[in-house]
Design a protein around this motif. Structure first.
Motif, PDB file in Angstrom:
ATOM      1  N   UNK A  67       0.814  -1.223   0.000  1.00 35.48           N
ATOM      2  CA  UNK A  67       0.000   0.000   0.000  1.00 35.48           C
ATOM      3  C   UNK A  67       0.845   1.270   0.000  1.00 35.48           C
ATOM      4  N   UNK A  68       2.165   1.110  -0.019  1.00 31.06           N
ATOM      5  CA  UNK A  68       3.099   2.255  -0.018  1.00 31.06           C
ATOM      6  C   UNK A  68       2.876   3.161   1.198  1.00 31.06           C
ATOM      7  N   UNK A  69       2.765   2.545   2.348  1.00 29.82           N
ATOM      8  CA  UNK A  69       2.605   3.285   3.601  1.00 29.82           C
ATOM      9  C   UNK A  69       3.921   3.215   4.364  1.00 29.82           C
ATOM     10  N   UNK A  70       4.438   4.360   4.768  1.00 32.96           N
ATOM     11  CA  UNK A  70       5.703   4.398   5.491  1.00 32.96           C
ATOM     12  C   UNK A  70       5.487   4.053   6.965  1.00 32.96           C
ATOM     13  N   UNK A  71       6.575   3.642   7.602  1.00 31.14           N
ATOM     14  CA  UNK A  71       6.514   3.325   9.028  1.00 31.14           C
ATOM     15  C   UNK A  71       6.194   4.577   9.836  1.00 31.14           C
ATOM     16  N   UNK A  72       6.710   5.725   9.387  1.00 28.96           N
ATOM     17  CA  UNK A  72       6.444   6.987  10.093  1.00 28.96           C
ATOM     18  C   UNK A  72       4.948   7.302  10.088  1.00 28.96           C
ATOM     19  N   UNK A  73       4.318   7.119   8.933  1.00 28.56           N
ATOM     20  CA  UNK A  73       2.876   7.354   8.841  1.00 28.56           C
ATOM     21  C   UNK A  73       2.103   6.384   9.727  1.00 28.56           C
ATOM     22  N   UNK A  74       2.573   5.137   9.764  1.00 33.20           N
ATOM     23  CA  UNK A  74       1.917   4.140  10.602  1.00 33.20           C
ATOM     24  C   UNK A  74       2.056   4.503  12.080  1.00 33.20           C
ATOM     25  N   UNK A  75       3.230   5.050  12.440  1.00 37.06           N
ATOM     26  CA  UNK A  75       3.435   5.467  13.833  1.00 37.06           C
ATOM     27  C   UNK A  75       2.456   6.569  14.219  1.00 37.06           C
ATOM     28  N   UNK A  76       2.301   7.558  13.343  1.00 38.24           N
ATOM     29  CA  UNK A  76       1.385   8.660  13.638  1.00 38.24           C
ATOM     30  C   UNK A  76      -0.048   8.149  13.738  1.00 38.24           C
ATOM     31  N   UNK A  77      -0.461   7.333  12.760  1.00 39.44           N
ATOM     32  CA  UNK A  77      -1.815   6.785  12.776  1.00 39.44           C
ATOM     33  C   UNK A  77      -2.022   5.885  13.997  1.00 39.44           C
ATOM     34  N   UNK A  78      -1.015   5.064  14.286  1.00 41.11           N
ATOM     35  CA  UNK A  78      -1.113   4.185  15.447  1.00 41.11           C
ATOM     36  C   UNK A  78      -1.189   4.959  16.740  1.00 41.11           C
ATOM     37  N   UNK A  79      -0.402   6.030  16.835  1.00 38.76           N
ATOM     38  CA  UNK A  79      -0.437   6.866  18.029  1.00 38.76           C
ATOM     39  C   UNK A  79      -1.804   7.503  18.237  1.00 38.76           C
ATOM     40  N   UNK A  80      -2.394   7.990  17.140  1.00 39.21           N
ATOM     41  CA  UNK A  80      -3.724   8.600  17.228  1.00 39.21           C
ATOM     42  C   UNK A  80      -4.774   7.562  17.635  1.00 39.21           C
ATOM     43  N   UNK A  81      -4.662   6.366  17.047  1.00 38.35           N
ATOM     44  CA  UNK A  81      -5.615   5.301  17.354  1.00 38.35           C
ATOM     45  C   UNK A  81      -5.509   4.883  18.820  1.00 38.35           C
ATOM     46  N   UNK A  82      -4.270   4.767  19.298  1.00 35.14           N
ATOM     47  CA  UNK A  82      -4.055   4.420  20.702  1.00 35.14           C
ATOM     48  C   UNK A  82      -4.582   5.510  21.626  1.00 35.14           C
TER      49      UNK A  82
END
Length: 202
Positions: A67-82
């Motif tokens: 999906x061409x998603x970077x780890x940095x983007x996942x961290x931000x999204x994961x942080x918001x979700x948490x």
């Protein structure tokens, strides 16, 4: 084995599984069941939850690359979700899922999304990506957290009588506070990495 990674994984997964907070929901879902039936439901739900978490832990990077998603983007999204999850815990929101007749409650909603929800899956994926040399520690931490969660949920009836409704709320809020701090830590690291990547382009 990296003990720090193991401990961080254990804390994150255990807090997100929220065994004490989910105990009342489990009692509602299994109302009318015999003790042995309840135990079988918990056993199956725990096995399914572990399987799902480990599947995403090892296959999550492939999904991100596709999906061409970077780890940095996942961290931000994961942080918001948490953080959203933590805020719900702090506010004392406890939504009882609506169960359709004939549905296997061990899989839905007990395993998914109560024990292994989107926030937990995202967190495990992040920990795996952040610890390329400590995957075994993440796996052990995840399994250990789910085993402790399994034990607590199995004792749901006793825990409910012991700590009561107010006690469950207090424990959930304390765990929510810890989860909020973890969410900010993960999200801030992602934001820093995103800004660094942008800065290096210019």
């Amino acid at each position: 084995m990296d003990i720090s990674v193991l401990v961080r994984t254990f804390v994150a997964v255990f807090v997100l599984a929220d065994a004490l907070g989910n105990a009342p929901i489990f009692l509602v879902l299994t109302k009318g069941m015999e003790p042995q039936q309840r135990d079988r439901v918990v056993d199956k739900a725990s096995i399914v939850a572990i399987a799902v978490l480990l599947s995403f832990a090892f296959g999550g990077q492939f999904i991100l690359d596709y999906l061409h998603i970077s780890i940095a983007s996942l961290r931000v999204a994961g942080g918001l979700l948490l953080l959203l999850t933590a805020l719900k815990m702090l506010e004392g929101e406890l939504d009882t899922p609506i169960i359709e007749q004939g549905r296997d409650i061990a899989i839905t909603p007990l395993a998914l999304p109560l024990l292994a929800g989107p926030a937990t899956i995202t967190t495990v994926m992040l920990l795996m990506s952040e610890s390329p040399n400590a995957h075994f520690s993440v796996v052990v931490g995840t399994i250990a957290a789910m085993v402790v969660t399994w034990f607590i949920v199995r004792q749901a009836g006793r825990i409910d009588k012991w700590i009561g409704a107010e006690g469950a709320v207090i424990v959930t809020q304390l765990l929510g506070f810890l989860l909020a701090a973890l969410a900010i830590e993960i999200g801030s690291e992602g934001i820093k990495e995103l800004f660094f990547n942008v800065a290096t382009r210019f």
